[in-house]
Design a protein around this motif. Structure first.
Motif, PDB file in Angstrom:
ATOM      1  N   ILE A  41      26.477  12.031  23.647  1.00 49.86           N
ATOM      2  CA  ILE A  41      25.170  12.570  23.265  1.00 49.86           C
ATOM      3  C   ILE A  41      25.045  12.493  21.755  1.00 49.86           C
ATOM      4  CG2 ILE A  41      23.689  14.614  23.219  1.00 49.86           C
ATOM      5  CD1 ILE A  41      25.074  15.512  25.812  1.00 49.86           C
ATOM      6  N   ILE A  42      23.978  11.868  21.282  1.00 51.31           N
ATOM      7  CA  ILE A  42      23.669  11.810  19.855  1.00 51.31           C
ATOM      8  C   ILE A  42      22.449  12.682  19.607  1.00 51.31           C
ATOM      9  CG2 ILE A  42      23.036  10.339  17.913  1.00 51.31           C
ATOM     10  CD1 ILE A  42      25.838   9.783  18.987  1.00 51.31           C
ATOM     11  N   GLY A  43      22.578  13.640  18.694  1.00 52.79           N
ATOM     12  CA  GLY A  43      21.501  14.596  18.452  1.00 52.79           C
ATOM     13  C   GLY A  43      20.278  13.966  17.808  1.00 52.79           C
ATOM     14  N   ALA A  44      19.147  14.622  17.977  1.00 49.75           N
ATOM     15  CA  ALA A  44      17.889  14.151  17.382  1.00 49.75           C
ATOM     16  C   ALA A  44      18.031  14.056  15.871  1.00 49.75           C
ATOM     17  CB  ALA A  44      16.758  15.103  17.743  1.00 49.75           C
ATOM     18  N   GLY A  45      17.561  12.947  15.309  1.00 49.80           N
ATOM     19  CA  GLY A  45      17.568  12.761  13.867  1.00 49.80           C
ATOM     20  C   GLY A  45      18.907  12.394  13.263  1.00 49.80           C
ATOM     21  N   ALA A  46      19.934  12.246  14.069  1.00 49.38           N
ATOM     22  CA  ALA A  46      21.262  11.921  13.551  1.00 49.38           C
ATOM     23  C   ALA A  46      21.285  10.502  12.984  1.00 49.38           C
ATOM     24  CB  ALA A  46      22.304  12.058  14.654  1.00 49.38           C
ATOM     25  N   ASP A  49      32.809  10.569  25.579  1.00 45.03           N
ATOM     26  CA  ASP A  49      32.788  11.971  26.026  1.00 45.03           C
ATOM     27  C   ASP A  49      32.679  12.974  24.891  1.00 45.03           C
ATOM     28  OD1 ASP A  49      33.214  11.148  28.754  1.00 45.03           O
ATOM     29  OD2 ASP A  49      35.318  10.848  28.252  1.00 45.03           O
ATOM     30  N   CYS A  50      31.688  12.800  24.029  1.00 43.94           N
ATOM     31  CA  CYS A  50      31.506  13.775  22.961  1.00 43.94           C
ATOM     32  C   CYS A  50      30.050  13.857  22.539  1.00 43.94           C
ATOM     33  CB  CYS A  50      32.405  13.452  21.763  1.00 43.94           C
ATOM     34  SG  CYS A  50      32.026  11.899  20.984  1.00 43.94           S
ATOM     35  N   THR A  51      29.759  14.860  21.691  1.00 45.98           N
ATOM     36  CA  THR A  51      28.424  15.058  21.131  1.00 45.98           C
ATOM     37  C   THR A  51      28.518  14.959  19.619  1.00 45.98           C
ATOM     38  OG1 THR A  51      27.765  16.507  22.956  1.00 45.98           O
ATOM     39  CG2 THR A  51      26.499  16.672  20.910  1.00 45.98           C
ATOM     40  N   ALA A  52      27.611  14.203  19.007  1.00 49.16           N
ATOM     41  CA  ALA A  52      27.599  14.045  17.555  1.00 49.16           C
ATOM     42  C   ALA A  52      26.202  14.343  17.026  1.00 49.16           C
ATOM     43  CB  ALA A  52      28.035  12.638  17.164  1.00 49.16           C
ATOM     44  N   VAL A  53      26.132  15.076  15.910  1.00 50.46           N
ATOM     45  CA  VAL A  53      24.844  15.432  15.309  1.00 50.46           C
ATOM     46  C   VAL A  53      24.950  15.331  13.797  1.00 50.46           C
ATOM     47  CG1 VAL A  53      24.322  17.029  17.211  1.00 50.46           C
ATOM     48  CG2 VAL A  53      25.390  17.902  15.133  1.00 50.46           C
ATOM     49  N   GLY A  54      23.786  15.286  13.147  1.00 48.97           N
ATOM     50  CA  GLY A  54      23.743  15.411  11.701  1.00 48.97           C
ATOM     51  C   GLY A  54      23.620  14.100  10.949  1.00 48.97           C
ATOM     52  N   VAL A  55      23.543  14.235   9.604  1.00 49.39           N
ATOM     53  CA  VAL A  55      23.423  13.096   8.695  1.00 49.39           C
ATOM     54  C   VAL A  55      24.469  13.240   7.591  1.00 49.39           C
ATOM     55  CG1 VAL A  55      21.888  11.837   7.145  1.00 49.39           C
ATOM     56  CG2 VAL A  55      20.929  13.018   9.141  1.00 49.39           C
ATOM     57  N   PRO A  56      25.506  12.423   7.597  1.00 51.02           N
ATOM     58  CA  PRO A  56      25.864  11.471   8.658  1.00 51.02           C
ATOM     59  C   PRO A  56      26.360  12.221   9.879  1.00 51.02           C
ATOM     60  CG  PRO A  56      27.625  11.565   7.064  1.00 51.02           C
ATOM     61  CD  PRO A  56      26.506  12.415   6.507  1.00 51.02           C
ATOM     62  N   ALA A  57      26.302  11.588  11.026  1.00 50.70           N
ATOM     63  CA  ALA A  57      26.661  12.256  12.280  1.00 50.70           C
ATOM     64  C   ALA A  57      28.135  12.619  12.314  1.00 50.70           C
ATOM     65  CB  ALA A  57      26.319  11.355  13.459  1.00 50.70           C
ATOM     66  N   LYS A  58      28.401  13.824  12.823  1.00 50.89           N
ATOM     67  CA  LYS A  58      29.761  14.297  13.000  1.00 50.89           C
ATOM     68  C   LYS A  58      29.915  14.829  14.433  1.00 50.89           C
ATOM     69  CE  LYS A  58      30.464  15.543   8.150  1.00 50.89           C
ATOM     70  NZ  LYS A  58      30.837  16.641   7.199  1.00 50.89           N
ATOM     71  N   ILE A  59      31.099  14.677  14.976  1.00 42.80           N
ATOM     72  CA  ILE A  59      31.369  15.149  16.334  1.00 42.80           C
ATOM     73  C   ILE A  59      31.487  16.664  16.320  1.00 42.80           C
ATOM     74  CG2 ILE A  59      33.037  15.119  18.227  1.00 42.80           C
ATOM     75  CD1 ILE A  59      33.742  12.245  17.346  1.00 42.80           C
ATOM     76  N   ILE A  60      30.717  17.330  17.159  1.00 45.76           N
ATOM     77  CA  ILE A  60      30.766  18.793  17.227  1.00 45.76           C
ATOM     78  C   ILE A  60      31.319  19.290  18.550  1.00 45.76           C
ATOM     79  CG2 ILE A  60      28.882  19.093  15.586  1.00 45.76           C
ATOM     80  CD1 ILE A  60      27.088  19.739  18.071  1.00 45.76           C
ATOM     81  N   LYS A  61      31.442  18.375  19.529  1.00 44.65           N
ATOM     82  CA  LYS A  61      31.875  18.814  20.846  1.00 44.65           C
ATOM     83  C   LYS A  61      32.490  17.643  21.583  1.00 44.65           C
ATOM     84  CE  LYS A  61      30.013  20.868  25.119  1.00 44.65           C
ATOM     85  NZ  LYS A  61      28.773  21.323  25.804  1.00 44.65           N
ATOM     86  N   THR A  62      33.585  17.906  22.271  1.00 50.16           N
ATOM     87  CA  THR A  62      34.169  16.920  23.173  1.00 50.16           C
ATOM     88  C   THR A  62      34.101  17.466  24.587  1.00 50.16           C
ATOM     89  OG1 THR A  62      36.392  17.813  22.787  1.00 50.16           O
ATOM     90  CG2 THR A  62      35.708  15.955  21.439  1.00 50.16           C
ATOM     91  N   GLN A  63      33.954  16.552  25.551  1.00 47.92           N
ATOM     92  CA  GLN A  63      33.728  16.983  26.935  1.00 47.92           C
ATOM     93  C   GLN A  63      34.964  16.749  27.779  1.00 47.92           C
ATOM     94  OE1 GLN A  63      30.058  15.119  28.263  1.00 47.92           O
ATOM     95  NE2 GLN A  63      29.245  15.205  26.199  1.00 47.92           N
TER      96      GLN A  63
END
Length: 210
Positions: A182-187, A196-210
Protein backbone atom coordinates in the motif's frame (compact mmCIF):
# COMPACT_ATOMS: atom_id res chain seq x y z
CA UNK A 1 -21.58 -7.88 -20.13
CA UNK A 2 -22.14 -8.59 -16.44
CA UNK A 3 -20.66 -6.07 -13.99
CA UNK A 4 -19.92 -7.72 -10.66
CA UNK A 5 -21.14 -5.31 -8.00
CA UNK A 6 -23.80 -2.62 -8.26
CA UNK A 7 -22.51 0.16 -6.01
CA UNK A 8 -19.32 2.21 -5.71
CA UNK A 9 -16.79 1.36 -8.40
CA UNK A 10 -19.44 -0.46 -10.47
CA UNK A 11 -20.85 2.98 -11.32
CA UNK A 12 -17.48 4.00 -12.75
CA UNK A 13 -17.45 0.89 -14.92
CA UNK A 14 -20.98 1.64 -16.08
CA UNK A 15 -19.83 5.05 -17.28
CA UNK A 16 -17.04 3.43 -19.33
CA UNK A 17 -19.61 1.17 -20.97
CA UNK A 18 -21.87 4.16 -21.63
CA UNK A 19 -19.06 6.18 -23.22
CA UNK A 20 -18.13 3.24 -25.41
CA UNK A 21 -21.75 2.64 -26.45
CA UNK A 22 -21.48 -0.86 -25.04
CA UNK A 23 -24.75 -1.16 -23.12
CA UNK A 24 -26.36 -4.03 -24.99
CA UNK A 25 -27.31 -6.85 -22.59
CA UNK A 26 -25.57 -5.03 -19.73
CA UNK A 27 -26.49 -6.32 -16.27
CA UNK A 28 -25.17 -6.15 -12.72
CA UNK A 29 -24.61 -8.79 -10.05
CA UNK A 30 -25.13 -8.02 -6.36
CA UNK A 31 -25.96 -10.71 -3.82
CA UNK A 32 -24.94 -8.58 -0.81
CA UNK A 33 -27.05 -5.41 -0.78
CA UNK A 34 -30.71 -6.24 -0.18
CA UNK A 35 -31.81 -2.73 -1.14
CA UNK A 36 -30.52 -3.19 -4.69
CA UNK A 37 -32.80 -5.31 -6.82
CA UNK A 38 -34.89 -5.18 -9.97
CA UNK A 39 -33.51 -2.62 -12.42
CA UNK A 40 -30.58 -0.34 -11.60
CA UNK A 41 -31.29 3.18 -12.89
CA UNK A 42 -34.60 1.68 -14.06
CA UNK A 43 -32.67 0.15 -16.95
CA UNK A 44 -30.15 -2.56 -16.05
CA UNK A 45 -31.13 -5.91 -14.48
CA UNK A 46 -29.54 -6.79 -11.14
CA UNK A 47 -28.87 -10.51 -10.69
CA UNK A 48 -29.05 -11.71 -7.10
CA UNK A 49 -27.64 -15.25 -7.03
CA UNK A 50 -24.95 -17.34 -8.66
CA UNK A 51 -27.47 -19.51 -10.51
CA UNK A 52 -28.86 -16.49 -12.35
CA UNK A 53 -25.32 -15.40 -13.24
CA UNK A 54 -24.51 -18.84 -14.63
CA UNK A 55 -27.70 -18.76 -16.68
CA UNK A 56 -26.81 -15.27 -17.96
CA UNK A 57 -23.42 -16.56 -19.13
CA UNK A 58 -25.03 -19.48 -20.94
CA UNK A 59 -27.93 -17.67 -22.58
CA UNK A 60 -27.05 -13.96 -22.92
CA UNK A 61 -23.35 -13.08 -22.73
CA UNK A 62 -20.39 -14.75 -21.00
CA UNK A 63 -18.36 -11.56 -20.56
CA UNK A 64 -17.94 -10.08 -17.09
CA UNK A 65 -15.86 -7.42 -15.37
CA UNK A 66 -15.44 -6.57 -11.71
CA UNK A 67 -17.03 -3.41 -10.33
CA UNK A 68 -15.46 -3.68 -6.87
CA UNK A 69 -12.18 -2.06 -5.89
CA UNK A 70 -10.51 -4.27 -3.28
CA UNK A 71 -7.63 -6.19 -4.95
CA UNK A 72 -7.98 -9.43 -2.99
CA UNK A 73 -11.75 -9.42 -3.30
CA UNK A 74 -11.37 -8.81 -7.04
CA UNK A 75 -9.23 -11.94 -7.27
CA UNK A 76 -11.78 -13.98 -5.33
CA UNK A 77 -14.63 -12.76 -7.52
CA UNK A 78 -12.69 -13.30 -10.74
CA UNK A 79 -12.09 -16.93 -9.79
CA UNK A 80 -15.73 -17.41 -8.74
CA UNK A 81 -17.20 -16.18 -12.02
CA UNK A 82 -14.57 -17.80 -14.22
CA UNK A 83 -15.51 -21.10 -12.59
CA UNK A 84 -19.12 -20.81 -13.80
CA UNK A 85 -18.21 -20.05 -17.39
CA UNK A 86 -17.61 -16.31 -17.42
CA UNK A 87 -14.98 -14.61 -19.56
CA UNK A 88 -13.06 -11.90 -17.68
CA UNK A 89 -13.17 -8.80 -19.89
CA UNK A 90 -11.49 -5.39 -19.79
CA UNK A 91 -13.31 -2.06 -19.91
CA UNK A 92 -11.23 0.80 -21.30
CA UNK A 93 -12.58 4.33 -21.55
CA UNK A 94 -12.63 5.86 -25.02
CA UNK A 95 -11.24 8.94 -23.27
CA UNK A 96 -8.07 7.15 -22.16
CA UNK A 97 -4.89 7.65 -24.23
CA UNK A 98 -3.19 4.31 -24.84
CA UNK A 99 0.23 3.96 -26.45
CA UNK A 100 0.48 2.47 -29.93
CA UNK A 101 3.43 0.12 -29.41
CA UNK A 102 4.20 -2.66 -26.98
CA UNK A 103 1.21 -2.16 -24.67
CA UNK A 104 -0.22 -5.30 -23.07
CA UNK A 105 -3.40 -5.11 -21.00
CA UNK A 106 -4.55 -8.16 -19.06
CA UNK A 107 -8.10 -9.47 -19.07
CA UNK A 108 -10.48 -7.65 -16.75
CA UNK A 109 -8.54 -4.39 -16.44
CA UNK A 110 -10.61 -1.24 -15.89
CA UNK A 111 -9.06 1.93 -17.32
CA UNK A 112 -10.92 5.21 -16.72
CA UNK A 113 -11.10 8.68 -18.31
CA UNK A 114 -7.98 10.78 -18.69
CA UNK A 115 -5.49 7.98 -18.20
CA UNK A 116 -2.30 8.33 -20.23
CA UNK A 117 -0.36 5.14 -20.98
CA UNK A 118 2.85 5.32 -22.99
CA UNK A 119 4.55 2.60 -25.06
CA UNK A 120 5.98 -0.69 -23.75
CA UNK A 121 3.66 -0.86 -20.75
CA UNK A 122 2.29 -4.08 -19.27
CA UNK A 123 -0.84 -4.04 -17.10
CA UNK A 124 -1.86 -7.24 -15.33
CA UNK A 125 -5.14 -9.08 -14.94
CA UNK A 126 -8.09 -7.15 -13.45
CA UNK A 127 -6.07 -4.10 -12.45
CA UNK A 128 -7.72 -0.67 -12.04
CA UNK A 129 -6.23 2.53 -13.45
CA UNK A 130 -8.22 5.49 -12.14
CA UNK A 131 -8.81 8.94 -13.58
CA UNK A 132 -5.91 11.01 -14.92
CA UNK A 133 -3.13 8.65 -13.92
CA UNK A 134 0.03 8.71 -16.04
CA UNK A 135 2.01 5.57 -16.82
CA UNK A 136 5.17 6.24 -18.80
CA UNK A 137 7.42 3.97 -20.84
CA UNK A 138 8.59 0.50 -19.81
CA UNK A 139 6.34 0.21 -16.75
CA UNK A 140 5.13 -3.19 -15.57
CA UNK A 141 2.04 -3.49 -13.37
CA UNK A 142 1.03 -6.81 -11.79
CA UNK A 143 -2.35 -8.47 -11.36
CA UNK A 144 -5.21 -7.06 -9.27
CA UNK A 145 -3.53 -3.69 -8.69
CA UNK A 146 -5.55 -0.59 -7.79
CA UNK A 147 -4.08 2.71 -8.99
CA UNK A 148 -6.00 5.70 -7.63
CA UNK A 149 -6.57 9.02 -9.45
CA UNK A 150 -3.62 11.20 -10.50
CA UNK A 151 -0.92 8.63 -9.82
CA UNK A 152 2.31 8.95 -11.82
CA UNK A 153 4.43 5.91 -12.65
CA UNK A 154 7.64 7.07 -14.29
CA UNK A 155 10.00 5.15 -16.57
CA UNK A 156 10.86 1.51 -15.89
CA UNK A 157 8.81 1.25 -12.70
CA UNK A 158 7.61 -2.20 -11.63
CA UNK A 159 4.51 -2.69 -9.46
CA UNK A 160 3.81 -6.12 -7.96
CA UNK A 161 0.41 -7.78 -7.72
CA UNK A 162 -2.30 -6.88 -5.18
CA UNK A 163 -0.91 -3.37 -4.62
CA UNK A 164 -2.89 -0.21 -3.86
CA UNK A 165 -1.42 3.15 -4.85
CA UNK A 166 -3.04 6.16 -3.20
CA UNK A 167 -4.26 9.23 -5.05
CA UNK A 168 -1.54 11.57 -6.26
CA UNK A 169 1.34 9.27 -5.41
CA UNK A 170 4.45 9.35 -7.59
CA UNK A 171 6.78 6.44 -8.22
CA UNK A 172 10.15 7.63 -9.53
CA UNK A 173 12.04 5.93 -12.39
CA UNK A 174 13.57 2.47 -11.89
CA UNK A 175 11.76 1.87 -8.57
CA UNK A 176 10.43 -1.61 -7.90
CA UNK A 177 7.44 -2.14 -5.62
CA UNK A 178 6.76 -5.65 -4.31
CA UNK A 179 3.52 -7.57 -3.98
CA UNK A 180 0.72 -6.62 -1.59
CA UNK A 181 2.02 -3.09 -0.96
CA UNK A 182 0.00 0.00 0.00
CA UNK A 183 1.37 3.40 -1.02
CA UNK A 184 -0.24 6.33 0.77
CA UNK A 185 -1.91 9.25 -1.00
CA UNK A 186 0.57 11.89 -2.12
CA UNK A 187 3.62 9.75 -1.38
CA UNK A 188 6.78 10.10 -3.47
CA UNK A 189 8.53 6.75 -3.71
CA UNK A 190 12.25 7.11 -4.38
CA UNK A 191 13.49 3.65 -3.37
CA UNK A 192 12.41 0.04 -3.82
CA UNK A 193 9.62 -1.17 -1.52
CA UNK A 194 9.55 -4.86 -0.48
CA UNK A 195 6.51 -7.14 -0.31
CA UNK A 196 3.75 -6.84 2.28
CA UNK A 197 4.14 -3.34 3.66
CA UNK A 198 2.70 0.18 3.74
CA UNK A 199 4.73 3.25 2.77
CA UNK A 200 3.74 6.92 3.12
CA UNK A 201 5.25 10.37 2.95
CA UNK A 202 7.74 12.44 0.95
CA UNK A 203 10.04 10.68 0.44
CA UNK A 204 8.04 7.55 1.19
CA UNK A 205 9.00 5.53 4.23
CA UNK A 206 7.71 2.15 5.39
CA UNK A 207 5.43 2.53 8.40
CA UNK A 208 3.92 -0.94 8.58
CA UNK A 209 4.73 -4.49 7.58
CA UNK A 210 2.04 -7.13 7.16
Amino acid sequence: MLIIGAKGFAKEVLEICHQNNDLKNLAFYDDVNENIEGLLYKTFPVLKNIQSAENYFKTVDNKFTIGIGNPKLRKKLADKFLNIGGKLTSTISSKADIGSYGVEIGNGANILDGVKISNDVTIGIASIIYYNSIITHDVKIGDFVEISPDVKLLGRVTIGSFCQLGSGSIILPDVNIGNNVIIGAGAVVTKNIPDDCTAVGVPAKIIKTQ
